[in-house]
Design an enzyme around this catalytic site. Structure first.
Site, PDB file in Angstrom:
ATOM      1  N   ASP A 119      10.066 -34.063 -45.449  1.00 27.12           N
ATOM      2  CA  ASP A 119      10.144 -35.407 -44.871  1.00 27.12           C
ATOM      3  C   ASP A 119       8.918 -36.238 -45.235  1.00 27.12           C
ATOM      4  O   ASP A 119       9.022 -37.402 -45.612  1.00 27.12           O
ATOM      5  CB  ASP A 119      10.193 -35.322 -43.335  1.00 27.12           C
ATOM      6  N   ASN A 128      18.546 -44.444 -43.846  1.00 30.55           N
ATOM      7  CA  ASN A 128      18.845 -43.080 -44.307  1.00 30.55           C
ATOM      8  C   ASN A 128      20.216 -42.630 -43.837  1.00 30.55           C
ATOM      9  O   ASN A 128      20.424 -41.463 -43.506  1.00 30.55           O
ATOM     10  CB  ASN A 128      17.749 -42.092 -43.868  1.00 30.55           C
ATOM     11  N   PHE A 129      21.164 -43.562 -43.788  1.00 26.32           N
ATOM     12  CA  PHE A 129      22.526 -43.171 -43.442  1.00 26.32           C
ATOM     13  C   PHE A 129      23.111 -42.337 -44.569  1.00 26.32           C
ATOM     14  O   PHE A 129      22.733 -42.486 -45.727  1.00 26.32           O
ATOM     15  CB  PHE A 129      23.389 -44.408 -43.204  1.00 26.32           C
ATOM     16  N   ARG A 163      20.068 -48.877 -32.302  1.00 24.61           N
ATOM     17  CA  ARG A 163      21.237 -48.883 -31.427  1.00 24.61           C
ATOM     18  C   ARG A 163      20.811 -49.346 -30.024  1.00 24.61           C
ATOM     19  O   ARG A 163      19.800 -48.866 -29.508  1.00 24.61           O
ATOM     20  CB  ARG A 163      21.717 -47.426 -31.347  1.00 24.61           C
ATOM     21  N   ASN A 177      23.965 -53.725 -32.223  1.00 27.42           N
ATOM     22  CA  ASN A 177      25.108 -52.858 -32.482  1.00 27.42           C
ATOM     23  C   ASN A 177      25.742 -53.315 -33.795  1.00 27.42           C
ATOM     24  O   ASN A 177      26.385 -54.373 -33.860  1.00 27.42           O
ATOM     25  CB  ASN A 177      26.097 -52.980 -31.317  1.00 27.42           C
ATOM     26  N   LYS A 201      28.209 -52.447 -35.299  1.00 28.38           N
ATOM     27  CA  LYS A 201      29.677 -52.515 -35.325  1.00 28.38           C
ATOM     28  C   LYS A 201      30.192 -53.762 -34.608  1.00 28.38           C
ATOM     29  O   LYS A 201      31.393 -54.039 -34.636  1.00 28.38           O
ATOM     30  CB  LYS A 201      30.261 -51.250 -34.693  1.00 28.38           C
TER      31      LYS A 201
END
Lengths: 381, 381
Positions: A170, A97-98, A37, A74, A76
């Site tokens: 993890d 990992n969304f 991001r 970004n 989006k």
């Protein structure tokens, strides 16, 4: 020549499991580009332990993301997304990992991505896999340790269920992702096409308990019983465990009880003389041994046990261990340096290839640190 | 489904858990794994029992680790038998061992010799402590490595003494690293014709496992590791991170804002902790308040409040509870395997999913030397 040289990995994954996989592939020679991001970068930059930060990002982030590049986009924004798709067209691997549904919304799910790059390996990390009622629950290390049964193996019988005090789920999930991704790269050499590789924290945390779960399933589903005191393994015979000594503690692993008591000059009560009793009477045996261990120092006992090649050990803190010549001989600690010149000591890759240790001085990038060079190199504009 | 490593032949001399867990992974990914076992005892894990559970004359541990593999019995000290194994090595893609230093030279399978036999082979070795330093001849047992490496200081509560993880976590992690290195070198072998040598030690793997806290040690000037006094789940994280007793069980809470938690749980005493720093520096008192409060209601009541607010929380489960949930059943993590004599047992499957398929295998563990004859015929030994 490192084994994964020539491989490009795009890492959309955040936090620990996915990035730890990216780190391992980077150390093995792949080029790993984090897709982040713009501005704040990946969310793991703000997850800190002991409030430790290196620059604007946490020390934990720096530990798991050294030796990588960063491209800020970004997802989006259609223009940015187009650029990312151009990168995907040239990459070998991408990881994310969304939670389920997010990549579909963005338009970077496997079905779409394989039309952009049919050879791509698409790695997915989730908490509980994409199936079932928990699929959309947040998958976090402690939560997964806690619901996987793992907590009932650690600590003593009367303790609360005890998780491991580090990100065990993890770390293993990341390790499994690396295995699956490289296996798929190998298969691609033959088939010419990529694959989707999925791992989840829950499945990986079950996997690390595989020996014990196999025992449980084939022994009438008896719940694991931790030892009352000094527990080190719910399923192993006495004397396996931790004992207090006059000045510290000592770990005793697989040493036959009769050999141990002989070396300690203790006469073993006849009720414990048969090997068959060493598991069912574990608590009584460990309690019986305790006062003997407490009479002398750890070193006293080691001096007796080590010449006999008993499996036993001192118990160290980081200060004792990391400064010990035995640890130093491994050269597991390396220094990395950020583009601002901040230096940090951290661990190196634990795998040696062709007799060489793998040292990498490159630190974690700032968000978008490599945008200009990547845009130029891949003709993204 | 075609598994990614189909056609890969692995010759595995390793015993116990560490390296054999790597060859199990390779087998599940599609490789053919042939265990080379010594006459009479075979892999010593065959007789190393968990809680006196005997499965078809052998240990549950052995069955769990060695399913989906074949067994070839050979006395490597006999020149004739050694020659036969050399023929196998010439056909192999990977050789694995975990002998202590000096043993491979005696058995005639040191890297130099194996490379002469098969220049492209991937030669993988796993040791306890590496080949340098004062510990190199010590037995590489999981509990000892946990004890030396500082790992036992991270788990459980302050004052509890050393708390090891109650399963062979370092064995399994070093096996995972070995599999990663092997896969990476297999990729290089296939794409560039260069196999290579992979070395992993349990101690190095244990250090990397703790990479966050080891990096913190160097960052904060070597401060001692201090666990929370109660409900500890991570020595370096603040409240609420931990496992708490409720009225009817236990709940795990990961990261969260303390005052927000206070509101959600109707716990007035938590509202005053508005400073983020205080969640770490005053974690013992916060945890005491939280611990007393959570005792007042059953786990499901707390989850009903916390989950909708997207707080990272989970019920702490044992295997029985977990295995009965829909969410677990849908993952089909338990598979049934069958030995050649018809003995069948339950175990876990490989945690990696590829192209929407699980990597299942019905093949149980081999009896000692079960495939000696068929392999001799097949490879004209």
């Amino acid at each position: 020549m490192l084994p994964l040289e020539g491989i490009t990995v795009l890492e959309f994954a955040q936090f620990m499991a996915g990035p730890s996989a990216g780190l391992k592939m980077a150390d093995l020679g792949a080029r790993v580009i984090k897709i982040e991001r713009p501005g704040s970068g990946e969310a793991g930059r703000q997850i800190a332990i002991k409030n430790l930060f290196i620059d604007e990002s946490s020390m934990v982030f720096h530990t798991a993301n050294r030796n990588k590049e960063s491209y800020a986009a970004n997802l989006k924004d259609p223009a940015d997304l187009e650029k990312v798709k151009k990168l995907i067209a040239r990459a070998d691997v991408m990881t994310h990992n969304f939670r389920p549904g997010v990549m579909e919304k963005i338009g970077l799910d496997f079905e779409v991505v394989k039309t952009i790059n049919p050879q791509l390996i698409y790695g997915v990390v989730s908490g509980y896999s994409s199936k079932g009622p928990w699929a959309k629950k947040p998958g976090q290390d402690l939560l997964i340790q806690s619901l996987s049964g793992f907590n009932y193996l650690n600590g003593n019988a009367n303790d609360n269920p005890t998780p491991s005090g580090l990100a065990t789920s993890d770390i293993f999930t990341g390790a499994h992702l690396v295995q699956g991704v490289i296996a798929a790269l190998i298969q691609r050499c033959k088939t010419g096409v990529g694959s989707k590789v999925e791992v989840s924290l829950l499945e990986s945390t079950i996997d690390i308990q595989f020996e014990l779960i196999t025992t449980y399933l084939n022994d009438g589903e008896k719940s694991p019983q931790r030892a009352k005191k000094g527990n080190a393994h719910a399923y192993l015979d006495a004397p396996y465990g931790i004992y207090k000594t006059k000045d510290n503690y000592i770990a005793i692993a697989l040493v036959p009880l009769t050999s141990l008591t002989k070396a300690m000059n203790i006469s073993l009560p006849s009720e414990f003389s048969s090997k068959e009793t060493w598991f069912p009477k574990r608590d009584q045996i460990m309690e019986f041994l305790s006062p003997y261990f407490e009479k002398e120092s750890t070193q006293y006992w080691l001096d007796i046990f080590e010449p006999l090649d008993f499996c036993c050990s001192d118990i160290y803190s980081y200060k004792q261990f990391l400064n010990h010549e035995g640890c130093k001989a491994l050269q597991m600690i390396q220094e990395v340096e950020t583009s601002d010149g901040i230096k940090m000591k951290t661990t190196r890759c634990p795998i040696r290839i062709d007799g060489e240790r793998i040292f990498k001085r490159k630190s974690a990038p700032k968000p978008g640190e490599n945008n200009a060079s990547i845009e130029k190199e891949f003709n993204l504009n | 489904m075609n598994k990614p490593l189909e056609g890969i032949l692995v010759i595995d001399f390793s015993q116990y858990l560490s390296a054999p867990s790597a060859s199990l992974r390779l087998a599940d990914l599609g490789a053919r794994v042939i265990k080379i076992e010594q006459p009479n005892t075979g892999d010593l894990t065959r007789g190393l029992f968990f809680s006196n559970v005997v499965m078809n004359e052998e240990s549950s541990m052995f069955h769990a680790i060695n399913r989906n593999k074949q067994s070839y019995q050979a006395n490597m000290k006999s020149a004739v038998e050694r020659e036969k194994v050399y023929h196998l090595i010439q056909k192999a893609d990977v050789l694995i061992h975990n002998f202590r230093p000096g043993v491979v030279e005696k058995l005639g399978i040191e890297y130099k010799k194996v490379k002469e036999l098969n220049p492209e082979i991937v030669y993988a070795e796993l040791s306890g402590y590496g080949k340098e330093g004062v510990w190199k001849n010590k037995a590489g047992l999981d509990l000892l490595i946990q004890s030396l490496s500082g790992l036992t200081q991270l788990n459980g509560n302050e004052g509890a003494g050393p708390v090891p993880i109650g399963l062979a976590v370092v064995d399994i992690l070093s096996g995972a690293h070995l599999a990663q290195g092997i896969l990476a070198c297999l990729y290089r072998k296939i794409t560039k014709g260069k196999g290579g040598r992979v070395e992993v030690s349990m101690l190095e793997s244990a250090i990397e496992y703790q990479f966050e806290s080891v990096t913190a040690f160097f960052r904060d000037g070597g401060e001692p590791t201090i666990r929370a006094k109660s409900n500890s789940a991570h020595a370096y994280l603040g409240a609420p991170y931990g496992v708490y007793k409720t009225k009817n069980g236990y709940i795990a809470l990961a990261m969260g804002q303390i005052p927000f938690l206070g509101e959600l749980l109707a716990c007035q005493a938590l509202l005053k902790y508005t400073e983020v720093e205080s969640w770490f520096t005053q974690r013992d008192e916060i945890k005491d308040i939280l611990g007393d409060h959570l005792l007042t209601k059953p786990t499901e009541d707390w989850l009903a409040v916390l989950e909708p607010a997207d707080i990272w929380c989970a019920e702490v489960m044992d295997w029985k509870t977990l295995f009965d949930t829909e969410a677990f059943k849908i993952l089909q993590l338990i598979q049934e395997v069958k030995m050649s004599d018809g003995y069948s047992s339950k175990t876990t499957r490989c945690p990696i999913e590829i192209n929407d398929s699980y990597l299942l295998s019905e093949m149980g563990s081999p009896k000692l030397g079960e495939h000696t004859e068929s392999i001799s015929n097949e490879f004209a030994l």
